[in-house]
Design an enzyme around this catalytic site. Structure first.
Site: not given
Lengths: 359, 359
Positions: B118, B140, B182, B224, B234, B238, B242, B245, B249, B262
């Protein structure tokens, strides 16, 4: 209906306890942010309560996931079924998952909610005594790994816990006893008066007397909420909630998940913790015997399985989550109603405790 | 050495940027709470830097996990290798995981750290330009699902990010370009002056001029960190990180993870976002063309794969994590240096953008 709150700042949430709550839409609605709901349950609970809950939530975009029943399926393969359904039905980040079932369903649904799109809301609707008094409250979620119980998971709090005591009517006696193990735990670790009350009312509780069971659930949830509020991520005091669990987890792992019910293993584990506390001279023989007698009164085992050796215990307890820097820590009793987490014990006493269960 | 901080209250952490940091034990030590460390890397990075990092951390109880390289392995099966090693070597809750590698390793190691018992600590040691400027910062973490990229994961912050710019020397040119995607993103969404600087220095950056690359990394991490500090999970701003993206994606998923890097998919995706912003009349043709030219200057594709139809995009974008209540949201530009997250666009404009890539 009774209402308690788990006080965790912006993550605080209510616990509702009462009969027939599964049918009260107005209890659910404030905790569902979007239009999408996914109910996760198992093939034992689904025939009993899934249709009723779907009727209550009529109007939402509903998905249902029915998992195979039992601890043996509390693994990643089963968890994937939840993700597959969520993605196939295009559930977005505003989705709410609802866990309808016992502890396994609650733990898995909560973990799925913590992971799906990096976290969506979930509501606990526990249907067994054990999940109502313990696992649905406090945000511990997870799955088992072959090498250890609950080794993978997250601390992730539900938006609400909705306890419908009417769902206990369908519970087999063995599961009632398993739930009482965790109820007795709260008395042993934190509240001797509650333990006295449990001892006096044990037969009625096993018979599911509605008012008494409701009282037992409410007191159990109140103690759990208090401990969790003090230590959400188990940096300290929260570990006392694991009385009997280090021994118990080892029993479950050694026997194969699902052979002994979790509550049964905890019953035997608490008896071992009482025995060890007595051996250390922290409690006297009378207190130890009384604790063990109450566990037995609940219909629970008070010794580990005969096929389990001290070596089995040592091997399986070595991966317990309370191990730190190679040192095993156990929850033991300084008195009835007062638990501590400690590494202050000698190996001989531990060995004697483990051997005592082994003829 | 430069140092920045990601300001997140009790979860705040430092970013260190400099050459040779991999060998500086004193940088790591304050962020390792226990005696146990598990380094996770891949079979590309391991031969280059694993021994050096192990030497730096001599004296800790070290485990190593070497995963197969690439986005195609960013899944649960691979993640299990980390858990298996941790359990086999009896790593406890005070363990620190170290992600040594690119974005895939960082995302998977972070997710493993969030789940193991956990939650245990982890440190990011990004070795690619892309992971140094983007994925190692902000918490993330996650893995892919066949139905969508990064669909399973957690927001889980590292204890520290240690960026050794010397590790870029081994980076193939294609990966340098992917990282620059990026970097350009930060200029497009937030800082036109930085974009001007990038345009002026692009050839030197592609050639890995040490001082210029260090400056580019520091400015990227600063932007960032600022955006993440404003919106960790987010809920709002935030999402501008993206840019490109959602299109990207979809390209990655359609081509099969790992076929397009990517950063390459993000390059083409940003070009599409620029094109769509122009079609909506939010930026003029000159601004759009300039943005696309800078992406091309970095050695990146500016159109989606020819084999990909508008229908492919629509299908794959429907599971994007920014979809809410069935509505697709995109990051678009109101100006160069000013991004917004919006559902305020007509289907025809989106279709025209998607069709433009398809001859």
């Amino acid at each position: 209906m009774q209402q308690l709150t788990v006080e965790l700042g912006e993550r605080s949430y209510p616990i509702f306890i009462g009969s027939g709550l599964l049918e009260q839409r107005e209890l659910f609605a404030p905790y569902i942010a979007g239009k999408q709901v996914c109910i996760v349950t198992d093939d034992t609970v689904a025939p009993l309560y899934l249709d009723a809950l779907c009727r209550t939530l009529d109007g939402y975009q509903l998905s249902r996931v029915v998992l195979p029943t039992g601890e043996a399926y509390k693994n990643w393969t089963t968890l994937q079924q939840i993700f597959d359904t969520l993605l196939a039905s295009r559930h977005d980040r505003r989705t709410t998952l609802i866990a309808l079932g016992g502890g396994v369903i609650g733990d898995m649904t909560g973990f799925a909610a913590s992971c799906y799109q990096r976290g969506v809301d979930f509501i606990q609707v526990p249907t067994t005594l054990l999940s109502q008094v313990d696992s649905s409250v406090g945000g511990k979620t997870g799955i088992n790994h072959p090498a250890g119980k609950n080794m993978l998971g997250a601390f992730y709090q539900p938006r609400a816990v909705i306890i419908d005591t009417a769902s206990l009517r369908s519970l087999p006696p063995r599961e009632v006893s398993a739930g009482l193990a965790e109820v007795i735990k709260y008395g042993l670790i934190r509240d001797e008066t509650f333990l006295d009350w449990l001892e006096a009312n044990m037969q009625e509780l096993r018979g599911l007397d509605h008012d008494l069971v409701t009282q037992a659930i409410a007191r159990s949830c109140a103690i759990k909420a208090e401990v969790v509020a003090a230590d959400e991520r188990e940096g300290g005091v929260r570990a006392i909630l694991n009385l009997g669990h280090t021994f118990g987890h080892a029993i479950e792992a050694q026997q194969g998940y699902g052979q002994w019910l979790h509550g049964e293993a905890v019953g035997a584990g608490m008896a071992m913790a009482l025995d060890m506390s007595r051996r250390l001279g922290w409690i006297d023989a009378a207190a130890c015997d009384r604790g063990i007698r109450i566990i037995a009164l609940a219909g629970l085992p008070v010794r580990p399985p005969e096929t389990m050796t001290p070596q089995d215990f040592v091997r399986l307890m070595a991966v317990d989550k309370k191990v730190l820097d190679g040192q095993l820590r156990l929850v033991l009793l300084e008195a009835i109603g007062k638990a501590v987490v400690t590494a202050e014990f000698d190996t001989e006493t531990l060995q004697a405790t483990l051997a005592q269960g082994h003829p």
